[in-house]
Write a protein that holds these residues in place. Structure first.
Motif, PDB file in Angstrom:
ATOM      1  N   TYR A 465       1.873  -0.300  12.040  1.00  0.00           N
ATOM      2  CA  TYR A 465       0.552  -0.607  11.496  1.00  0.00           C
ATOM      3  C   TYR A 465       0.483  -0.181  10.033  1.00  0.00           C
ATOM      4  N   TYR A 466       0.928   1.020   9.771  1.00  0.00           N
ATOM      5  CA  TYR A 466       0.965   1.547   8.396  1.00  0.00           C
ATOM      6  C   TYR A 466       1.866   0.684   7.512  1.00  0.00           C
ATOM      7  N   GLN A 467       3.041   0.337   8.027  1.00  0.00           N
ATOM      8  CA  GLN A 467       4.001  -0.456   7.267  1.00  0.00           C
ATOM      9  C   GLN A 467       3.409  -1.820   6.890  1.00  0.00           C
ATOM     10  N   ARG A 468       2.687  -2.418   7.825  1.00  0.00           N
ATOM     11  CA  ARG A 468       2.071  -3.724   7.539  1.00  0.00           C
ATOM     12  C   ARG A 468       1.039  -3.607   6.426  1.00  0.00           C
ATOM     13  N   GLU A 469       0.271  -2.512   6.415  1.00  0.00           N
ATOM     14  CA  GLU A 469      -0.709  -2.300   5.348  1.00  0.00           C
ATOM     15  C   GLU A 469      -0.018  -2.171   3.997  1.00  0.00           C
ATOM     16  N   VAL A 470       1.124  -1.497   3.964  1.00  0.00           N
ATOM     17  CA  VAL A 470       1.885  -1.351   2.720  1.00  0.00           C
ATOM     18  C   VAL A 470       2.358  -2.719   2.238  1.00  0.00           C
ATOM     19  N   TYR A 471       2.916  -3.514   3.138  1.00  0.00           N
ATOM     20  CA  TYR A 471       3.418  -4.832   2.737  1.00  0.00           C
ATOM     21  C   TYR A 471       2.293  -5.763   2.288  1.00  0.00           C
ATOM     22  N   LYS A 472       1.130  -5.611   2.882  1.00  0.00           N
ATOM     23  CA  LYS A 472      -0.015  -6.409   2.424  1.00  0.00           C
ATOM     24  C   LYS A 472      -0.338  -6.079   0.976  1.00  0.00           C
ATOM     25  N   LEU A 473      -0.300  -4.792   0.645  1.00  0.00           N
ATOM     26  CA  LEU A 473      -0.543  -4.369  -0.739  1.00  0.00           C
ATOM     27  C   LEU A 473       0.487  -4.975  -1.684  1.00  0.00           C
ATOM     28  N   ILE A 474       1.740  -4.925  -1.270  1.00  0.00           N
ATOM     29  CA  ILE A 474       2.820  -5.448  -2.109  1.00  0.00           C
ATOM     30  C   ILE A 474       2.684  -6.955  -2.281  1.00  0.00           C
ATOM     31  N   ASP A 475       2.327  -7.665  -1.208  1.00  0.00           N
ATOM     32  CA  ASP A 475       2.137  -9.111  -1.288  1.00  0.00           C
ATOM     33  C   ASP A 475       0.999  -9.477  -2.242  1.00  0.00           C
TER      34      ASP A 475
END
Length: 603
Positions: A465-475
Motif C-alpha cells: 500500500y505504501y509502495q503504491r502511494e510512492v509510485y503514484k507520487l513519482i508518476d
C-alpha cells in the motif's frame, strides 16, 4: 541468545551453507568466467546481423540458454557469499567483479532480442513451431514487442546493468555494514543490539520494558540514516520511472506489472480489498493480545507478541527437520527426499552473525540446487519460516528438473504461492491432532495469524500500500525524501490499525527495514500467493491425493503459464475477488476461534 554478536569466522561451519555445490574451487569459478566470456564472443561473432531465419533464431537461443545458466551460477556464487557477511571486503570486491563481467557479456549479446524482433512475426512463429524449447521465450518476446527499444539503447542499458542495482547495494551497505546499533539498557541490564537481533529477538520479547527499550534504540539508529536510505530509494524509483518512460509506459506501476503478466485491476484489488476488509479482523486480534498481556495500550511495537509466550519451547534444528519432513510428507517422497538432501548437503545457512542479511530467503540458481538463508532463533515459529523457504526450494527443484532455463521461473505474482502453501500444510498437520488440547490448538491457530497471515497479509500488504502511494507520487512528477516517506508510512499504518493500535514514534521508519522495495512490485505478491495457497490447502484437506497431484503439476509447470493459468490449474480463479474474500473470511474465523479458546481456558 548470545551475549554478543558473532563474526562469520566464529560460527559453527556445519550450520552454514556449502557453496562448493556451485563451484568447488576458485579455479572452477575462473573456468566458468572464461567460458561465459567465450560464449558471449561466439554468439556475437556468429549471430549478430544474421538472425533472419527460424533456424538461426533457434540456434542462437540454444546458445543463449547456456549463457543464462552460467550467468546465474556466477552471480549466485558471489551474491550468496556476500549475503552471509557484508563485512567481508574481499567478497564484496569479488561480487563487484562478477557484476562487471556479466554486464560486459550481456552488453555483447544484447542485440539478440531486438534482431529477432526485426523479423516478420510469421518468421518468429516458424521458429516457435520448430522448437518447443524456445516457444515460450519467443511468445514473451512478441508480447513485449510494443515496448522494445533499439539495439543501441538495449546495449547501453546492459552495459549499465551493474550500476542499475546500486540503490539496493547502497541500502544493504548502510543497513548491514554502517549501522552500528551498539547496546541498549533496560531495567539496569545491558543488551547487545543489531538488525538481526532486533527483528529476530527483541521484536518478540515478552518483557515490555526490554521490548520498548530495544525498539527505541533501534529506531534512533535507523533515523540517523534516514536521509541516506531515502536517497537510495529515490534513485531506485526514479530509475524505474525512467525505464518505464523509455519503454512507452505511462505509469511506472504498469511497467512493473507488465513483466509479471498481471493486470492493474488484479494488483489494485489485492491491495484495496485487504486494506479495507482485513483491518477489522486484525484490530480484533490486537484487542485479544492487549487483553491477554494486560497492557494499558497496544502499540505498533507490541503486535508481534505471542498469544501464549510460555507455551513456545525452544526447538533444535534437528527437531525442526523432523517436523517439516513429517508435516510436508503429504507432498510425496520425492519432496521429502529433497528436504533430506537440503539438510545433509548443507543447502541451508542457519547461523546468526554480524553482517548477515536479515530475514530469510531462498536462492535457486538454475544448474545447481537451491540455497536457503535463515537466522535460527530456536523458536517454534521458525519451523514455519523454514517450511516457507523449503516451499521455494521445492518449487524450483521441481520446475528446474522439468523445464529449461527459459521456462522454469513463474511470474513474480505467483512466486510466494508455493512457499506460503507449505506454511498452510504445516499448520493443518499440527491442527490435525489438536482437538483435545485447547492450549496447543490455540498456539497453532495464533501462529497462523501471527506468522503466516500477519507476515504475508498484513506486513507485506502494508508495504505494498505504501509502495503504491510512492509510485503514484513519482508518476505525477514528484519526488520522495525521508520526511515524506515516513509521512506516507505513518498514514498507511494509522488508517489500517485505527484507534486499536498506537503507532508509536519510530514505527513510521519501517520503510527503512525492507529491501523488497528495491525489487519492483514484490510486496503485494505475498498476499497474492497466500490467497492461492489458502484456497488450495482447503482443496487438499477435502480432496487429498488428487489435489496434491494437481498442485505438484503446477509446481513443475514453472513459468509456462501466466498467474491466471497457473492458479486455474490448481482450481483457483484469481480473475475474481472471491478467493481473496474467502481468505479474509478464513482469517476472521481463526481469530474468532482464538478468542473463544482464550475465554474457555480462562473459565
Amino acid at each position: 541468545m548470545n551475549n554478543r554478536i558473532l563474526s562469520r569466522n566464529e560460527v559453527d561451519g556445519e550450520r552454514t551453507w556449502d557453496l562448493s555445490a556451485i563451484y568447488k574451487t576458485d579455479e572452477d569459478f575462473e573456468r566458468a568466467v572464461a567460458k561465459i566470456r567465450k560464449l558471449g564472443e561466439n554468439i556475437e561473432k556468429e549471430y549478430k546481423g544474421n538472425l533472419k531465419s527460424a533456424e538461426e533464431i533457434n540456434s542462437c537461443l540454444d546458445s543463449l540458454q547456456a549463457v543464462n545458466m552460467l550467468a546465474g551460477l556466477i552471480s549466485s556464487y558471489r551474491f550468496l557469499a556476500v549475503s552471509v557477511d557484508m563485512t567481508n571486503n574481499e567478497n564484496q570486491a569479488q561480487s563487484v567483479r562478477a557484476s562487471d563481467l556479466l554486464s560486459q557479456v550481456m552488453s555483447r549479446i544484447s542485440f539478440v532480442e531486438e534482431e529477432i524482433l526485426e523479423n516478420d512475426e510469421e518468421e518468429i512463429r516458424r521458429a516457435m513451431e520448430a522448437s518447443e524449447q524456445n516457444r515460450h521465450y519467443l511468445e514473451e518476446l512478441l508480447r513485449g514487442k510494443p515496448h522494445a527499444l533499439s539495439i543501441e539503447v538495449e546495449k547501453a542499458l546492459a552495459t549499465l546493468s551493474g550500476l542499475m542495482n546500486s540503490p539496493m547495494t547502497i541500502y544493504n551497505k548502510a543497513k548491514l555494514q554502517d549501522m552500528d546499533f551498539g547496546t541498549f539498557e533496560a531495567e539496569g541490564k545491558t543488551y547487545p543490539l543489531s538488525f538481526v537481533l532486533y527483528e529476530n529477538h527483541y521484536d518478540y520479547n515478552n518483557d515490555l520494558k526490554v521490548r520498548r527499550a530495544a525498539f527505541e534504540a533501534f529506531s534512533k539508529k535507523l533515523k540517523d540514516y534516514e536521509n541516506t536510505v531515502a536517497g537510495a530509494y529515490q534513485t531506485q524509483v526514479q530509475k524505474e520511472k525512467s525505464l518505464a518512460t523509455l519503454k512507452g509506459f505511462d505509469s511506472v506501476i504498469d511497467y512493473l506489472l507488465f513483466d509479471q503478466n498481471v493486470t492493474r485491476e488484479m494488483y489494485d484489488r489485492q491491495i484495496d480489498v485487504i486494506y479495507k476488509e482485513l483491518a477489522p479482523h486484525m484490530r480484533k486480534y490486537a484487542r485479544i493480545l492487549k487483553k491477554i498481556h494486560g497492557m494499558d495500550k497496544m502499540t505498533f511495537n507490541d503486535l508481534k507478541l505471542s498469544v501464549d509466550p510460555s507455551y513456545e519451547p525452544p526447538i533444535t534444528i534437528e527437531k525442526a527437520k523432523e517436523y517439516v519432513i513429517d508435516g510436508l510428507s503429504i507432498l510425496g517422497k520425492d519432496y521429502t527426499d529433497m528436504i533430506e538432501r537440503a539438510f545433509e548437503e548443507r543447502w541451508i545457512d542457519f547461523v546468526q552473525n554480524r553482517g548477515k542479511s536479515t530475514g530469510a530467503f531462498c536462492s535457486s540458481p538454475y544448474g545447481a540446487h537451491p540455497f536457503i538463508l535463515i537466522s535460527w532463533t530456536q523458536r517454534m515459529r521458525e519451523v514455519f519460516v523454514l517450511a516457507h523457504e523449503l516451499g521455494h526450494a521445492g518449487h524450483f527443484y521441481l520446475s528446474q528438473n522439468s523445464r529449461n532455463i527459459f521456462d522454469a521461473r513463474p511470474s513474480l505474482y505467483f512466486i510466494e504461492a508455493p512457499s506460503t502453501m507449505n506454511e498452510m500444510i504445516m499448520a493443518n498437520y499440527l491442527l490435525k491432532d489438536s482437538s483435545d488440547d485447547r492450549r496447543f490448538r490455540r498456539w497453532v491457530l495464533s501462529s497462523m495469524i501471527s506468522r503466516t497471515y500477519y507476515h504475508n497479509f498484513v506486513t507485506h500488504m502494508l508495504e505494498a500500500y505504501y509502495q503504491r502511494e510512492v509510485y503514484k507520487l513519482i508518476d505525477e512528477g514528484g519526488s520522495v525524501h525521508a520526511k515524506k516517506l515516513s509521512e506516507i508510512k505513518r498514514k498507511t499504518l494509522e488508517n489500517f490499525w485505527g484507534e486499536e493500535v498506537e503507532i508509536n514514534e519510530g514505527a513510521e521508519l519501517i520503510w527503512m527495514r525492507q529491501q523488497h522495495y528495491y525489487k519492483g512490485l514484490y510486496p503485494y505478491t505475498y498476499s497474492a500467493g497466500l490467497t492461492v495457497a489458502t484456497e488450495v490447502s482447503k482443496k487438499i484437506l477435502a480432496e487429498g491425493e488428487s489435489a496434491v497431484s494437481a498442485w505438484k503439476e503446477v509446481l513443475r509447470t514453472g513459468g509456462l503459464k501466466n498467474p491466471v493459468g497457473l492458479s486455474k490449474m490448481a482450481g483457483v480463479d484469481i480473475t475474481t475477488d472471491q478467493p481473496l474474500r474467502n481468505t479474509i473470511a478464513y482469517i476472521g474465523e481463526i481469530i474468532d476461534e482464538i478468542e473463544k479458546l482464550t475465554e474457555s481456558m480462562n473459565e
